[in-house]
Write a protein that holds these residues in place. Structure first.
Motif, PDB file in Angstrom:
ATOM      1  N   SER A   1       0.836  -1.211   0.000  1.00  0.00           N
ATOM      2  CA  SER A   1       0.000   0.000   0.000  1.00  0.00           C
ATOM      3  C   SER A   1       0.868   1.257   0.000  1.00  0.00           C
ATOM      4  O   SER A   1       0.599   2.207  -0.751  1.00  0.00           O
ATOM      5  CB  SER A   1      -0.928   0.001   1.221  1.00  0.00           C
ATOM      6  N   VAL A   2       1.909   1.267   0.834  1.00  0.00           N
ATOM      7  CA  VAL A   2       2.816   2.411   0.858  1.00  0.00           C
ATOM      8  C   VAL A   2       3.519   2.559  -0.486  1.00  0.00           C
ATOM      9  O   VAL A   2       3.696   3.678  -0.994  1.00  0.00           O
ATOM     10  CB  VAL A   2       3.844   2.258   1.998  1.00  0.00           C
ATOM     11  N   PHE A   3       3.899   1.429  -1.072  1.00  0.00           N
ATOM     12  CA  PHE A   3       4.561   1.474  -2.385  1.00  0.00           C
ATOM     13  C   PHE A   3       3.652   2.101  -3.438  1.00  0.00           C
ATOM     14  O   PHE A   3       4.074   3.008  -4.174  1.00  0.00           O
ATOM     15  CB  PHE A   3       4.957   0.066  -2.800  1.00  0.00           C
ATOM     16  N   PHE A   4       2.402   1.653  -3.506  1.00  0.00           N
ATOM     17  CA  PHE A   4       1.482   2.200  -4.507  1.00  0.00           C
ATOM     18  C   PHE A   4       1.175   3.673  -4.233  1.00  0.00           C
ATOM     19  O   PHE A   4       1.039   4.467  -5.175  1.00  0.00           O
ATOM     20  CB  PHE A   4       0.192   1.383  -4.544  1.00  0.00           C
ATOM     21  N   PHE A   5       1.075   4.051  -2.959  1.00  0.00           N
ATOM     22  CA  PHE A   5       0.835   5.452  -2.640  1.00  0.00           C
ATOM     23  C   PHE A   5       1.984   6.318  -3.134  1.00  0.00           C
ATOM     24  O   PHE A   5       1.770   7.376  -3.748  1.00  0.00           O
ATOM     25  CB  PHE A   5       0.642   5.628  -1.138  1.00  0.00           C
ATOM     26  N   LEU A   6       3.220   5.888  -2.883  1.00  0.00           N
ATOM     27  CA  LEU A   6       4.385   6.668  -3.303  1.00  0.00           C
ATOM     28  C   LEU A   6       4.486   6.761  -4.818  1.00  0.00           C
ATOM     29  O   LEU A   6       4.816   7.818  -5.362  1.00  0.00           O
ATOM     30  CB  LEU A   6       5.655   6.049  -2.717  1.00  0.00           C
ATOM     31  N   ILE A   7       4.185   5.664  -5.502  1.00  0.00           N
ATOM     32  CA  ILE A   7       4.266   5.670  -6.960  1.00  0.00           C
ATOM     33  C   ILE A   7       3.190   6.572  -7.562  1.00  0.00           C
ATOM     34  O   ILE A   7       3.448   7.342  -8.505  1.00  0.00           O
ATOM     35  CB  ILE A   7       4.158   4.236  -7.506  1.00  0.00           C
ATOM     36  N   ILE A   8       1.963   6.493  -7.020  1.00  0.00           N
ATOM     37  CA  ILE A   8       0.886   7.352  -7.518  1.00  0.00           C
ATOM     38  C   ILE A   8       1.212   8.819  -7.249  1.00  0.00           C
ATOM     39  O   ILE A   8       1.032   9.686  -8.115  1.00  0.00           O
ATOM     40  CB  ILE A   8      -0.452   6.960  -6.875  1.00  0.00           C
ATOM     41  N   GLU A   9       1.710   9.102  -6.040  1.00  0.00           N
ATOM     42  CA  GLU A   9       2.066  10.478  -5.688  1.00  0.00           C
ATOM     43  C   GLU A   9       3.210  10.990  -6.561  1.00  0.00           C
ATOM     44  O   GLU A   9       3.202  12.138  -7.007  1.00  0.00           O
ATOM     45  CB  GLU A   9       2.453  10.550  -4.207  1.00  0.00           C
ATOM     46  N   ALA A  10       4.190  10.119  -6.818  1.00  0.00           N
ATOM     47  CA  ALA A  10       5.306  10.522  -7.681  1.00  0.00           C
ATOM     48  C   ALA A  10       4.823  10.767  -9.109  1.00  0.00           C
ATOM     49  O   ALA A  10       5.262  11.729  -9.762  1.00  0.00           O
ATOM     50  CB  ALA A  10       6.392   9.452  -7.666  1.00  0.00           C
ATOM     51  N   GLY A  11       3.927   9.920  -9.616  1.00  0.00           N
ATOM     52  CA  GLY A  11       3.387  10.127 -10.961  1.00  0.00           C
ATOM     53  C   GLY A  11       2.597  11.419 -11.068  1.00  0.00           C
ATOM     54  O   GLY A  11       2.727  12.158 -12.054  1.00  0.00           O
ATOM     55  N   TYR A  12       1.786  11.703 -10.045  1.00  0.00           N
ATOM     56  CA  TYR A  12       1.023  12.959 -10.041  1.00  0.00           C
ATOM     57  C   TYR A  12       1.957  14.164  -9.981  1.00  0.00           C
ATOM     58  O   TYR A  12       1.754  15.153 -10.699  1.00  0.00           O
ATOM     59  CB  TYR A  12       0.068  12.967  -8.847  1.00  0.00           C
ATOM     60  N   THR A  13       2.987  14.074  -9.143  1.00  0.00           N
ATOM     61  CA  THR A  13       3.937  15.185  -9.012  1.00  0.00           C
ATOM     62  C   THR A  13       4.690  15.411 -10.318  1.00  0.00           C
ATOM     63  O   THR A  13       4.926  16.557 -10.721  1.00  0.00           O
ATOM     64  CB  THR A  13       4.930  14.907  -7.873  1.00  0.00           C
ATOM     65  N   PHE A  14       5.068  14.327 -10.989  1.00  0.00           N
ATOM     66  CA  PHE A  14       5.787  14.477 -12.255  1.00  0.00           C
ATOM     67  C   PHE A  14       4.898  15.138 -13.307  1.00  0.00           C
ATOM     68  O   PHE A  14       5.362  16.024 -14.051  1.00  0.00           O
ATOM     69  CB  PHE A  14       6.259  13.118 -12.759  1.00  0.00           C
ATOM     70  N   ALA A  15       3.632  14.709 -13.396  1.00  0.00           N
ATOM     71  CA  ALA A  15       2.713  15.339 -14.345  1.00  0.00           C
ATOM     72  C   ALA A  15       2.534  16.819 -14.036  1.00  0.00           C
ATOM     73  O   ALA A  15       2.472  17.665 -14.944  1.00  0.00           O
ATOM     74  CB  ALA A  15       1.365  14.624 -14.316  1.00  0.00           C
ATOM     75  N   ARG A  16       2.477  17.155 -12.764  1.00  0.00           N
ATOM     76  CA  ARG A  16       2.344  18.563 -12.374  1.00  0.00           C
ATOM     77  C   ARG A  16       3.607  19.345 -12.710  1.00  0.00           C
ATOM     78  O   ARG A  16       3.541  20.509 -13.116  1.00  0.00           O
ATOM     79  CB  ARG A  16       2.056  18.642 -10.873  1.00  0.00           C
ATOM     80  N   ILE A  17       4.770  18.721 -12.565  1.00  0.00           N
ATOM     81  CA  ILE A  17       6.026  19.389 -12.922  1.00  0.00           C
ATOM     82  C   ILE A  17       6.061  19.701 -14.409  1.00  0.00           C
ATOM     83  O   ILE A  17       6.445  20.803 -14.818  1.00  0.00           O
ATOM     84  CB  ILE A  17       7.226  18.510 -12.519  1.00  0.00           C
ATOM     85  N   VAL A  18       5.665  18.733 -15.244  1.00  0.00           N
ATOM     86  CA  VAL A  18       5.653  18.956 -16.692  1.00  0.00           C
ATOM     87  C   VAL A  18       4.731  20.117 -17.042  1.00  0.00           C
ATOM     88  O   VAL A  18       5.071  20.990 -17.858  1.00  0.00           O
ATOM     89  CB  VAL A  18       5.217  17.674 -17.427  1.00  0.00           C
ATOM     90  N   SER A  19       3.564  20.154 -16.405  1.00  0.00           N
ATOM     91  CA  SER A  19       2.617  21.243 -16.668  1.00  0.00           C
ATOM     92  C   SER A  19       3.188  22.590 -16.233  1.00  0.00           C
ATOM     93  O   SER A  19       3.085  23.592 -16.953  1.00  0.00           O
ATOM     94  CB  SER A  19       1.304  20.962 -15.932  1.00  0.00           C
ATOM     95  N   ARG A  20       3.827  22.633 -15.068  1.00  0.00           N
ATOM     96  CA  ARG A  20       4.361  23.898 -14.563  1.00  0.00           C
ATOM     97  C   ARG A  20       5.595  24.341 -15.341  1.00  0.00           C
ATOM     98  O   ARG A  20       5.841  25.539 -15.495  1.00  0.00           O
ATOM     99  CB  ARG A  20       4.688  23.784 -13.077  1.00  0.00           C
ATOM    100  N   VAL A  21       6.402  23.387 -15.821  1.00  0.00           N
ATOM    101  CA  VAL A  21       7.559  23.758 -16.645  1.00  0.00           C
ATOM    102  C   VAL A  21       7.088  24.385 -17.952  1.00  0.00           C
ATOM    103  O   VAL A  21       7.648  25.396 -18.410  1.00  0.00           O
ATOM    104  CB  VAL A  21       8.441  22.521 -16.918  1.00  0.00           C
ATOM    105  N   SER A  22       6.048  23.807 -18.566  1.00  0.00           N
ATOM    106  CA  SER A  22       5.493  24.389 -19.793  1.00  0.00           C
ATOM    107  C   SER A  22       4.965  25.798 -19.530  1.00  0.00           C
ATOM    108  O   SER A  22       5.197  26.721 -20.322  1.00  0.00           O
ATOM    109  CB  SER A  22       4.378  23.494 -20.329  1.00  0.00           C
TER     110      SER A  22
END
Length: 222
Positions: free
Chosen positions: A162-183
């Motif tokens: 559960s902790v693993f999936f939470f971290l991966i989902i959070e990391a994926g969301y953060t990466f998508a947000r980074i791409v949006s903010r960099v653009s």
């Protein structure tokens, strides 16, 4: 040296409306990810090692990208507005510089969560990677300590996944947000650069225009 708490706090501080500066609540996202992670951990058990290995490959690639962006932001210089810039352009340059600093916090948070996800991935696949050693040696020994060892291990495995999936989902969301903010950052920089160029061209043209008006005034007096 930044602590884990400061990295999380700095990342949470970047959740606001860029136009209105209103705060954006983060607890709905955390709550959604928190209830989704145990469900995924309970359902996704078949061929979990292959699935985690695929995620680890993608996470490693994104971590490399994250480190590149992190070093780029850390080594970059802040935008400086020219002395002839208007108040709006000065404020835009200040917002762009602030957005660059916020991106540094976002990337730092992504690197932390993705790295933690990779660490928990190793823990999740460790028993299966050991093969029969765990079931033939470790598990019988644990059963001699407590008869409920199998149940405890099942719950511990579920919590770890559960902790693993939470971290991966959070990391994926953060990466998508980074791409949006960099653009968005590059769009703001381009807009700020074009505005400064127009101001500079106007400043250069102004003396010549005044010179022409003076010459025309002298010709009329003649």
């Amino acid at each position: 040296m930044a602590s884990i708490r400061s990295i999380i706090a700095n990342n949470n501080a970047t959740f606001y409306n860029y136009r209105t500066s209103g705060r954006v609540r983060i607890w709905p996202r955390i709550f959604l990810f928190s209830i989704s992670s145990p469900a995924l951990a309970f359902l996704l058990t078949d061929k979990l090692t292959d699935f985690i290995n695929s995620i680890n490959t993608v996470a490693s690639i994104l971590l490399g990208f994250g480190f590149s962006v992190l070093f780029y932001i850390a080594s970059g210089k802040e935008d400086q507005s020219s002395p002839n810039s208007s108040l709006e352009q000065t404020n835009r340059a200040r917002r762009v510089n602030g957005l660059s600093r916020e991106l540094f916090h976002n990337v730092s948070y992504f690197v932390m969560t993705a790295s933690a996800g990779l660490a928990f991935a190793m823990v999740v696949i460790a028993p299966e990677a050991q093969g029969d050693w765990f079931t033939k040696h470790a598990l019988p020994y644990l059963v001699t300590i407590t008869p409920s060892a199998t149940d405890y291990l099942w719950w511990a495995s579920l919590c770890t996944r559960s902790v693993f999936f939470f971290l991966i989902i959070e990391a994926g969301y953060t990466f998508a947000r980074i791409v949006s903010r960099v653009s968005f950052l590059f769009e703001e920089k381009l807009a700020s650069g074009s505005a400064n160029d127009s101001d500079d061209s106007f400043t250069k043209k102004a003396p010549s225009q005044r010179h022409k008006s003076q010459l025309s005034h002298i010709d009329k007096n003649k």
